[in-house]
Scaffold this motif. Structure first.
Motif, PDB file in Angstrom:
ATOM      1  N   UNK A  21       0.817  -1.211   0.000  1.00  0.00           N
ATOM      2  CA  UNK A  21       0.000   0.000   0.000  1.00  0.00           C
ATOM      3  C   UNK A  21       0.852   1.264   0.000  1.00  0.00           C
ATOM      4  N   UNK A  22       2.152   1.083   0.020  1.00  0.00           N
ATOM      5  CA  UNK A  22       3.101   2.193   0.023  1.00  0.00           C
ATOM      6  C   UNK A  22       4.424   1.605  -0.436  1.00  0.00           C
ATOM      7  N   UNK A  48      -4.610  -7.769   4.548  1.00  0.00           N
ATOM      8  CA  UNK A  48      -5.962  -7.254   4.347  1.00  0.00           C
ATOM      9  C   UNK A  48      -6.923  -7.708   5.432  1.00  0.00           C
ATOM     10  N   UNK A  49      -6.657  -8.858   6.039  1.00  0.00           N
ATOM     11  CA  UNK A  49      -7.562  -9.388   7.054  1.00  0.00           C
ATOM     12  C   UNK A  49      -7.614  -8.533   8.317  1.00  0.00           C
ATOM     13  N   UNK A  50      -6.613  -7.655   8.494  1.00  0.00           N
ATOM     14  CA  UNK A  50      -6.567  -6.850   9.710  1.00  0.00           C
ATOM     15  C   UNK A  50      -7.097  -5.440   9.508  1.00  0.00           C
ATOM     16  N   UNK A  89      -5.405  -0.396  -4.881  1.00  0.00           N
ATOM     17  CA  UNK A  89      -5.408  -1.654  -4.131  1.00  0.00           C
ATOM     18  C   UNK A  89      -6.527  -1.632  -3.096  1.00  0.00           C
ATOM     19  N   UNK A  90      -6.664  -0.507  -2.395  1.00  0.00           N
ATOM     20  CA  UNK A  90      -7.690  -0.389  -1.360  1.00  0.00           C
ATOM     21  C   UNK A  90      -9.074  -0.272  -1.977  1.00  0.00           C
ATOM     22  N   UNK A  91      -9.178   0.453  -3.077  1.00  0.00           N
ATOM     23  CA  UNK A  91     -10.473   0.549  -3.745  1.00  0.00           C
ATOM     24  C   UNK A  91     -10.955  -0.823  -4.199  1.00  0.00           C
ATOM     25  N   UNK A  92     -10.031  -1.624  -4.695  1.00  0.00           N
ATOM     26  CA  UNK A  92     -10.383  -2.985  -5.108  1.00  0.00           C
ATOM     27  C   UNK A  92     -10.808  -3.822  -3.923  1.00  0.00           C
ATOM     28  N   UNK A  93     -10.094  -3.674  -2.819  1.00  0.00           N
ATOM     29  CA  UNK A  93     -10.433  -4.412  -1.597  1.00  0.00           C
ATOM     30  C   UNK A  93     -11.821  -4.028  -1.108  1.00  0.00           C
TER      31      UNK A  93
END
Length: 273
Positions: free
Chosen positions: A224-225, A232-234, A265-269
């Motif tokens: 993410x950086x 992702x589970x956390x 990545x976060x938008x997809x998650x």
């Protein structure tokens, strides 16, 4: 003249006031905030992004060591610990080139620490400082465990290797720690080292982030950086930040910045959740 934006943290009001009054007499220091505990320290560091923090080690709840472990490498400033630790423990800080001031605090030691901080700031020694600090912390913890084991005539039990879940192996001198990947919450890098964060502890491993990523389960670990990987589970909460960036809340105190280059990545998650 260099002006270091500075955050000071101490749970004792008188100690905080004394340190603040002494630092105000140093022209290279600009105090941007004062904090009374570890939780405030983490939040203030994220908000103000200081160049330097004076951090009390012994605080209730999240102590000074806990604050360092929970701060992402990209936002970790230079650190000067204030401490009443015995000298045997402080040897670890000398070995790992971490600045500290013994309590009761005096002007000479403050000036010495500030001068070192300025020198490191000028040479750009900020982002790669975290492994040195974590190394000092782990060395202190190891000495304390050895002392307790000697006192109780006990030794640590070896780590169980029965679980066949994907794992990460961490070698530290003669010790080998085996972490289940499912226990790893997030990872950040500094130079040739990575800091691997679990709920209980932060481990240091000599590896680049790129090489470590190849060993991790790609279905749950995402970059993410440029210096940070998260499990992702956390992720508990996604907090919008300025200029299209995000912060990920991973636990009660842990927040990790997501840079614009990795926001997809976060938008997809989020779309899959």
């Amino acid at each position: 003249m260099i002006k270091l934006r500075t955050l000071i943290i101490d749970d004792e009001p008188l100690a905080l006031k004394l340190l603040g009054s002494k630092l105000k007499n140093i022209p290279e220091i600009e105090i941007v905030a004062q904090c009374n505990n570890g939780r405030e320290a983490i939040a203030a560091t994220i908000e103000f992004e200081p160049d330097l923090i004076f951090l009390d080690i012994q605080m209730p709840g999240i102590d000074g060591f806990g604050v360092i472990k929970k701060l992402q490498t990209e936002i970790l400033p230079l650190v000067i610990f204030t401490t009443a630790f015995e000298q045997y423990a402080l040897d670890a800080f000398d070995v790992h080139a971490v600045d500290y001031i013994l309590k009761p605090i005096d002007d000479e030691h403050i000036q010495r620490a500030v001068s070192r901080a300025i020198q490191r700031f000028e040479t750009g020694e900020t982002r790669e400082n975290k492994p040195k600090i974590i190394g000092a912390i782990n060395e202190i913890n190891l000495r304390e465990r050895r002392a307790d084991a000697h006192e109780n005539n006990q030794t640590d039990k070896p780590t169980s290797l029965d679980n066949i879940e994907r794992k990460i192996v961490i070698k530290d001198r003669d010790n080998i720690t085996i972490l289940k990947q499912s226990e790893i919450e997030w990872i950040d890098a500094a130079g040739d080292y990575v800091c691997i964060h679990t709920d209980a502890e932060t481990h240091i491993k000599r590896s680049t982030l790129k090489n470590l990523l190849q060993d991790l389960d790609p279905s749950i670990f995402k970059r993410v950086h440029r210096s940070t990987i998260v499990n992702l589970n956390y992720i508990q909460k996604v907090i919008p930040h300025t200029k299209g960036e995000f912060f990920l809340k991973l636990g009660e105190y842990d927040q990790v910045k997501v840079s614009r280059n990795y926001r997809d990545v976060i938008k997809s998650f989020l779309s899959e959740s």
